[in-house]
Design an enzyme around this catalytic site. Sequence first.
Site, short mmCIF file in Angstrom:
data_model
loop_
_atom_site.label_atom_id
_atom_site.label_comp_id
_atom_site.label_asym_id
_atom_site.label_seq_id
_atom_site.Cartn_x
_atom_site.Cartn_y
_atom_site.Cartn_z
N THR A 14 0.83 -1.21 0.00
CA THR A 14 0.00 0.00 0.00
C THR A 14 0.86 1.26 0.00
O THR A 14 0.64 2.18 -0.80
CB THR A 14 -0.89 0.01 1.28
OG1 THR A 14 -1.67 -1.17 1.29
CG2 THR A 14 -1.79 1.22 1.33
N ARG A 47 8.37 -10.28 -6.56
CA ARG A 47 8.08 -10.79 -7.91
C ARG A 47 8.06 -9.62 -8.88
O ARG A 47 7.71 -8.48 -8.51
CB ARG A 47 6.75 -11.54 -7.93
CG ARG A 47 5.61 -10.72 -7.46
CD ARG A 47 4.27 -11.43 -7.48
NE ARG A 47 3.25 -10.52 -6.94
CZ ARG A 47 2.64 -9.58 -7.64
NH1 ARG A 47 2.89 -9.40 -8.92
NH2 ARG A 47 1.75 -8.78 -7.07
N GLY A 132 0.40 8.67 10.40
CA GLY A 132 0.17 8.77 8.95
C GLY A 132 0.61 10.10 8.37
O GLY A 132 1.78 10.47 8.45
N ILE A 134 -0.09 13.18 9.28
CA ILE A 134 0.07 14.35 10.17
C ILE A 134 1.58 14.57 10.39
O ILE A 134 2.27 13.65 10.80
CB ILE A 134 -0.58 14.14 11.55
CG1 ILE A 134 -2.04 13.72 11.40
CG2 ILE A 134 -0.47 15.38 12.40
CD1 ILE A 134 -2.69 13.35 12.73
N GLY A 185 -6.67 -0.58 3.24
CA GLY A 185 -5.21 -0.40 3.39
C GLY A 185 -4.84 0.32 4.67
O GLY A 185 -3.75 0.88 4.77
N GLU A 188 -2.46 -2.98 9.78
CA GLU A 188 -1.14 -3.59 9.67
C GLU A 188 -1.26 -4.97 9.02
O GLU A 188 -2.34 -5.56 9.01
CB GLU A 188 -0.54 -3.76 11.07
CG GLU A 188 -0.26 -2.46 11.79
CD GLU A 188 0.69 -1.57 11.02
OE1 GLU A 188 1.85 -1.95 10.84
OE2 GLU A 188 0.27 -0.49 10.58
N ASP A 199 0.45 -1.32 17.84
CA ASP A 199 0.87 -0.29 16.87
C ASP A 199 0.87 1.09 17.53
O ASP A 199 1.81 1.87 17.37
CB ASP A 199 -0.10 -0.32 15.67
CG ASP A 199 0.21 0.75 14.65
OD1 ASP A 199 1.18 0.60 13.91
OD2 ASP A 199 -0.52 1.77 14.62
N LYS A 203 4.09 3.76 18.33
CA LYS A 203 4.09 5.20 17.98
C LYS A 203 4.27 6.05 19.22
O LYS A 203 4.98 7.07 19.20
CB LYS A 203 2.78 5.54 17.25
CG LYS A 203 2.67 4.86 15.89
CD LYS A 203 1.25 4.95 15.36
CE LYS A 203 1.11 4.30 13.99
NZ LYS A 203 -0.29 4.10 13.60
N GLY A 308 -3.40 4.78 5.45
CA GLY A 308 -3.82 4.77 4.05
C GLY A 308 -2.68 5.24 3.15
O GLY A 308 -1.72 5.87 3.60
N1 HSE Z 1 -2.21 0.36 10.86
C1 HSE Z 1 -1.84 1.70 11.10
C2 HSE Z 1 -3.07 2.45 11.57
C3 HSE Z 1 -1.29 2.31 9.84
O1 HSE Z 1 -4.18 1.94 11.39
O2 HSE Z 1 -2.94 3.53 12.12
C4 HSE Z 1 -0.64 3.64 10.05
O3 HSE Z 1 0.44 3.57 10.91
#
Ligand code: HSE
Length: 453
Positions: A14, A47, A132, A134, A185, A188, A199, A203, A308
């Site tokens: 993605t 691939r 993301g 920001i 997308g 994770e 996740d 962060k 995304g």
């Molecule tokens: N899986 C993460 C989320 C992607 O949903 O925030 C961005 O880090």
Amino acid sequence: MSNSIKLAILGLGTVGTGVINLINDNLDELKRRSGRDIIITEVGTRRQRDDIDPDIMQNSDLMAIAASDNVDIVIEVIGGTTLAKDVIMHAIKNGKHVVTANKALLAEHGNEIFAFAEANNVHVAYEAAVAGGIPIIKVMREALAANKINWLAGIINGTGNFIMTEMRDKGRPFADVLSEAQELGYAEADPTFDVEGIDAAHKLALLASIAFGIPLQFDKVYCEGITGITLQDVNYAEELGYRIKHLGFAVRRDSGGSNGDDAGIELRVHPTLIPQDALLANVNGVKNAVLVNSHPLGQTLYCGDGAGAGATASAVMADVMDLVRVLGSKDNDDQSNSNQNNHGHHVPHLAFIPEQLSDTPILRAEQMITGYYLRVHAFDNPGVLADITRILSDAGINIDAILQKPAHKLGQVPVIILTLPVVESQMNLAIEKIEKLNTITDKVVRIRLDELA
Ligand code: HSE
């Protein structure tokens, strides 16, 4: 236009595909802002893909790409903490600057990776690793550099926020919304990381290091996900004027308080009741938001899409643009070799000079201070409520609100209690006592409540 900056993109999922699309869409803007041509010379993919420009070399040997003379900046978007680490270390050793969206890798191995990058006079940029699109890393490292950060609180997982929003607004089942987040997308590769809070904990570890000048300490982040949140609790919270959000908190506690609380830093990720009119309560869907309280600036809020392709590619390419400036102009390249970069303007990886990182302790869960939402199921007998409230009052826990629903068919009543902030160890003892009452039918459900956010 002067000579080209050569990019390698490792991973065409993605984010990698999003970066290619962004470069194709905005090439003129990128050139006009950087003064250089920016071209993708190599991509790392398992691939061969026939949808890739034939001028771009496709290679499954990522280590070869990381050492290639035809690459200035390596963009790592394969994820994971094993191969990604090897490739990044190899790129650094070969004098390449690195851009990565890999929060798991940095949260767990960032101290080592950043030290290796410093020693090799290259940079590892990671705007895309947190929240993301920001630009929170840039804000924290640069724009707030003159401030002392008191605390920050944020919605830092887009998938989790999307799920909580859809459950609350549309009553959709958890699994159904998670599938949609995967299709879009957002999630994770292993969505457990999203829904179990891992996740967000990755962060938060990164944000806290930048905020307080401490080494990365992912293993000390207290972490709870959203899998235990039921629609029932979402609705009770709403009835009491609160909303449940999955939040990360990094809070500096400078000195012991009247509660007997300890000095140190709280790092915690958990579902949280916040007032419905709080700014973060109204950040919905895949949006992330980070609220930062600093001195002397005060409170600032940063909000945008947290996951995304487009949002993450935007952050990746912002880092690339910074590095293009570090790499210097064509004239610089002509006068000197490529190791003579413009490092004078480089902000330290974790914002503080590495030798100045502090050893302020991270507080243990039992030392943390929050309010609580408690859901207690009891038999509908006289004196039950009095027993529960006596236990709380004996523990010095102040009740802020209480809601008792009529007994349903089984003669049990759900009692909802909101408390003022209390040290967690006190609450643990009180809950233990409540659960021992023979009028209590189930384990007490507890969700933290925080008015900071
Ligand atoms: N899986 C993460 C989320 C992607 O949903 O925030 C961005 O880090």
